[in-house]
Design a protein around this motif. Sequence first.
Motif, PDB file in Angstrom:
ATOM      1  N   GLN A 109      44.052  47.109  42.016  1.00  0.00           N
ATOM      2  CA  GLN A 109      44.779  45.740  41.853  1.00  0.00           C
ATOM      3  C   GLN A 109      45.128  45.484  43.083  1.00  0.00           C
ATOM      4  O   GLN A 109      46.001  44.545  43.184  1.00  0.00           O
ATOM      5  CB  GLN A 109      46.400  46.065  40.689  1.00  0.00           C
ATOM      6  CG  GLN A 109      47.344  45.566  40.092  1.00  0.00           C
ATOM      7  CD  GLN A 109      47.413  45.849  38.810  1.00  0.00           C
ATOM      8  OE1 GLN A 109      47.571  46.719  38.432  1.00  0.00           O
ATOM      9  NE2 GLN A 109      48.034  44.770  38.177  1.00  0.00           N
ATOM     10  N   ARG A 111      43.846  45.120  45.396  1.00  0.00           N
ATOM     11  CA  ARG A 111      42.357  43.512  45.547  1.00  0.00           C
ATOM     12  C   ARG A 111      42.557  42.751  45.517  1.00  0.00           C
ATOM     13  O   ARG A 111      41.765  41.846  45.416  1.00  0.00           O
ATOM     14  CB  ARG A 111      41.827  44.644  46.169  1.00  0.00           C
ATOM     15  CG  ARG A 111      41.365  45.459  47.084  1.00  0.00           C
ATOM     16  CD  ARG A 111      40.444  47.075  47.066  1.00  0.00           C
ATOM     17  NE  ARG A 111      40.357  47.582  48.142  1.00  0.00           N
ATOM     18  CZ  ARG A 111      41.623  49.149  48.600  1.00  0.00           C
ATOM     19  NH1 ARG A 111      42.131  48.589  48.010  1.00  0.00           N
ATOM     20  NH2 ARG A 111      40.937  49.086  50.077  1.00  0.00           N
ATOM     21  N   THR A 112      43.290  42.464  43.922  1.00  0.00           N
ATOM     22  CA  THR A 112      42.844  41.662  42.876  1.00  0.00           C
ATOM     23  C   THR A 112      44.056  40.417  42.857  1.00  0.00           C
ATOM     24  O   THR A 112      44.766  41.055  43.859  1.00  0.00           O
ATOM     25  CB  THR A 112      43.076  41.878  41.161  1.00  0.00           C
ATOM     26  OG1 THR A 112      44.111  42.511  41.253  1.00  0.00           O
ATOM     27  CG2 THR A 112      41.647  43.048  41.117  1.00  0.00           C
ATOM     28  N   GLU A 113      42.989  39.148  42.735  1.00  0.00           N
ATOM     29  CA  GLU A 113      44.190  38.378  42.931  1.00  0.00           C
ATOM     30  C   GLU A 113      45.638  38.665  42.206  1.00  0.00           C
ATOM     31  O   GLU A 113      44.820  37.959  40.831  1.00  0.00           O
ATOM     32  CB  GLU A 113      43.094  36.672  42.819  1.00  0.00           C
ATOM     33  CG  GLU A 113      42.471  36.845  44.867  1.00  0.00           C
ATOM     34  CD  GLU A 113      43.286  36.383  45.356  1.00  0.00           C
ATOM     35  OE1 GLU A 113      44.497  36.097  45.883  1.00  0.00           O
ATOM     36  OE2 GLU A 113      42.194  36.782  46.718  1.00  0.00           O
ATOM     37  N   HIS A 116      44.477  36.035  38.378  1.00  0.00           N
ATOM     38  CA  HIS A 116      43.910  36.501  37.941  1.00  0.00           C
ATOM     39  C   HIS A 116      44.744  37.829  36.386  1.00  0.00           C
ATOM     40  O   HIS A 116      43.585  37.881  36.098  1.00  0.00           O
ATOM     41  CB  HIS A 116      42.438  37.247  38.712  1.00  0.00           C
ATOM     42  CG  HIS A 116      41.961  37.219  39.456  1.00  0.00           C
ATOM     43  ND1 HIS A 116      40.993  37.662  40.056  1.00  0.00           N
ATOM     44  CD2 HIS A 116      41.609  35.615  39.567  1.00  0.00           C
ATOM     45  CE1 HIS A 116      40.146  36.498  40.689  1.00  0.00           C
ATOM     46  NE2 HIS A 116      40.758  35.706  40.281  1.00  0.00           N
ATOM     47  N   ILE A 118      45.063  41.065  36.513  1.00  0.00           N
ATOM     48  CA  ILE A 118      43.918  42.600  36.234  1.00  0.00           C
ATOM     49  C   ILE A 118      45.370  43.146  36.077  1.00  0.00           C
ATOM     50  O   ILE A 118      46.260  43.487  37.339  1.00  0.00           O
ATOM     51  CB  ILE A 118      43.068  42.814  36.877  1.00  0.00           C
ATOM     52  CG1 ILE A 118      41.718  41.287  36.461  1.00  0.00           C
ATOM     53  CG2 ILE A 118      42.596  43.770  36.993  1.00  0.00           C
ATOM     54  CD1 ILE A 118      40.984  41.430  37.905  1.00  0.00           C
ATOM     55  N   LYS A 413      36.329  46.538  42.085  1.00  0.00           N
ATOM     56  CA  LYS A 413      36.786  45.700  42.063  1.00  0.00           C
ATOM     57  C   LYS A 413      35.807  44.957  41.315  1.00  0.00           C
ATOM     58  O   LYS A 413      35.890  43.341  40.959  1.00  0.00           O
ATOM     59  CB  LYS A 413      37.443  44.484  43.461  1.00  0.00           C
ATOM     60  CG  LYS A 413      38.319  43.614  43.891  1.00  0.00           C
ATOM     61  CD  LYS A 413      38.040  43.073  44.921  1.00  0.00           C
ATOM     62  CE  LYS A 413      38.784  41.199  45.091  1.00  0.00           C
ATOM     63  NZ  LYS A 413      38.770  40.997  46.080  1.00  0.00           N
ATOM     64  N   GLU A 417      35.033  42.192  38.527  1.00  0.00           N
ATOM     65  CA  GLU A 417      34.820  40.640  38.473  1.00  0.00           C
ATOM     66  C   GLU A 417      33.927  40.741  37.694  1.00  0.00           C
ATOM     67  O   GLU A 417      33.540  38.858  36.352  1.00  0.00           O
ATOM     68  CB  GLU A 417      35.002  40.152  39.903  1.00  0.00           C
ATOM     69  CG  GLU A 417      36.007  40.035  40.532  1.00  0.00           C
ATOM     70  CD  GLU A 417      36.059  39.684  42.497  1.00  0.00           C
ATOM     71  OE1 GLU A 417      34.516  40.151  42.537  1.00  0.00           O
ATOM     72  OE2 GLU A 417      36.676  39.278  42.474  1.00  0.00           O
ATOM     73  N   ARG A 420      34.537  40.867  33.888  1.00  0.00           N
ATOM     74  CA  ARG A 420      35.468  39.625  33.819  1.00  0.00           C
ATOM     75  C   ARG A 420      34.524  38.382  33.011  1.00  0.00           C
ATOM     76  O   ARG A 420      35.102  37.001  32.208  1.00  0.00           O
ATOM     77  CB  ARG A 420      36.810  39.558  34.115  1.00  0.00           C
ATOM     78  CG  ARG A 420      38.394  38.669  33.890  1.00  0.00           C
ATOM     79  CD  ARG A 420      38.984  38.496  35.040  1.00  0.00           C
ATOM     80  NE  ARG A 420      39.964  37.667  34.266  1.00  0.00           N
ATOM     81  CZ  ARG A 420      41.328  37.409  34.480  1.00  0.00           C
ATOM     82  NH1 ARG A 420      41.002  37.812  36.411  1.00  0.00           N
ATOM     83  NH2 ARG A 420      41.914  37.263  34.172  1.00  0.00           N
TER      84      ARG A 420
END
Length: 429
Positions: A109, A111-113, A116, A118, A413, A417, A420
Amino acid sequence: MSRRKRWVFGTLFGVILIAASLVGIEILSSFYVPAWPARAMNPREPASVRHLATPFKNQPWLADPDNSWGMRDSERTIEKPPGAWRAIFVGDSFVDSRFTPLSLPAAVQQRTEPSHKIEAVNFGVAATDPRSYYYRIRDVAVELQPDAVLLFIYAGNDFMAPNSGYSILPNWVDESPGGALLGLIMPRTNWLVVNRLDLAAFFQSRIKAPPRDDEMLYAAIISPPEERQKRIISYVKTYVYPDLPEEKIAEILSRGDNRFFNIALPQKEGEQEYLLDWMFGTLMSWEARDFDVARSREDAKRKADNKSVEATFSWIEATDRVLRKRGVPLSVFLVPMGSVDPEYVEFWKPWPRAYSWNYVCDEWHAQLAAALDKAGIRHVDLRPTLDGIPGTYRKMDGHWTQKGEALVADRIKAELEALRGGRPIAKAP
């Protein structure tokens, strides 16, 4: 009153009395049992505070408290937050990842934008297996409106016994209430029985060690070298293998220039290795006994009974069926042994019998990947991500280092992506 009427009345009264007693026991159990979903996932009580023994205090994240669900995670809600894309991570200690500052879901998490949205939810419970994963997903995860479920299978201890494949028949009592006859009728009582009688795999894996044995081992580790060896050998002789001569214990533990004695010395920099009680049992059970072992990866094919792979695959396949009915994508991550890390391999060279387990597990890993391919179940083999990179596995407990977890988190990650976006499985870099 006739005999027949007395018999009918007595039977009805007995049934009512038994039913009332069971209801009463279940009600009383509710005062001692965690609320759902914690009781459906973890046989241990959630720890709001964790007290660290002396040897662990230089890594404060080991004291991270559990959330109310008994997970190493922030607090979550049953209802998915508005606009969130929820991914649930299911597995054992590789997901929970107590030896790194972040759990695996938290590392992903991070590492996610933020845009997004997430939500990486931790459903990792140490010392559990694919059977437990199935019930954790069927009975809890699907109720949380997941957008994806990520299932982690570790080659080292997740392969089921050949006779333990998927079955609709429940056990009488089980650490997964959904897999127990008692759990289906009295889930709180089932949890209490498992917890108090130490029936879960986590409890059964512990040796009968003295109180504060972590501090006892730490005191031995930091003592002078000549005293260090005597104290550790005495510990093994007293609590692990009392029937084994001290000379044999000393011979096994002192191989490789005493690396087993010295690996857990306090470190000023880098990651701290720990000498824990269960590690002695694992090492000695292989090196002190005489039985046939695999001598190479090729030789492991005769030892790696594919019925264990079939049993393990059956639970993954059942999990996939549950999620398909709900329209939830599943991605299975295959976690390799530390044999992918050259430094791990080098460390274990003095103990070839213990290391031989890696050969068997590597073979099972390859067989399971082939079975998933054949069945068309989406999966990610993490071996290419980690293979040949030194310093990715801890040498003593065999979990990922921070370096290893970072590489895996990047790979996950990419898969999230792809999930998703509804794309095919992302290829490893």
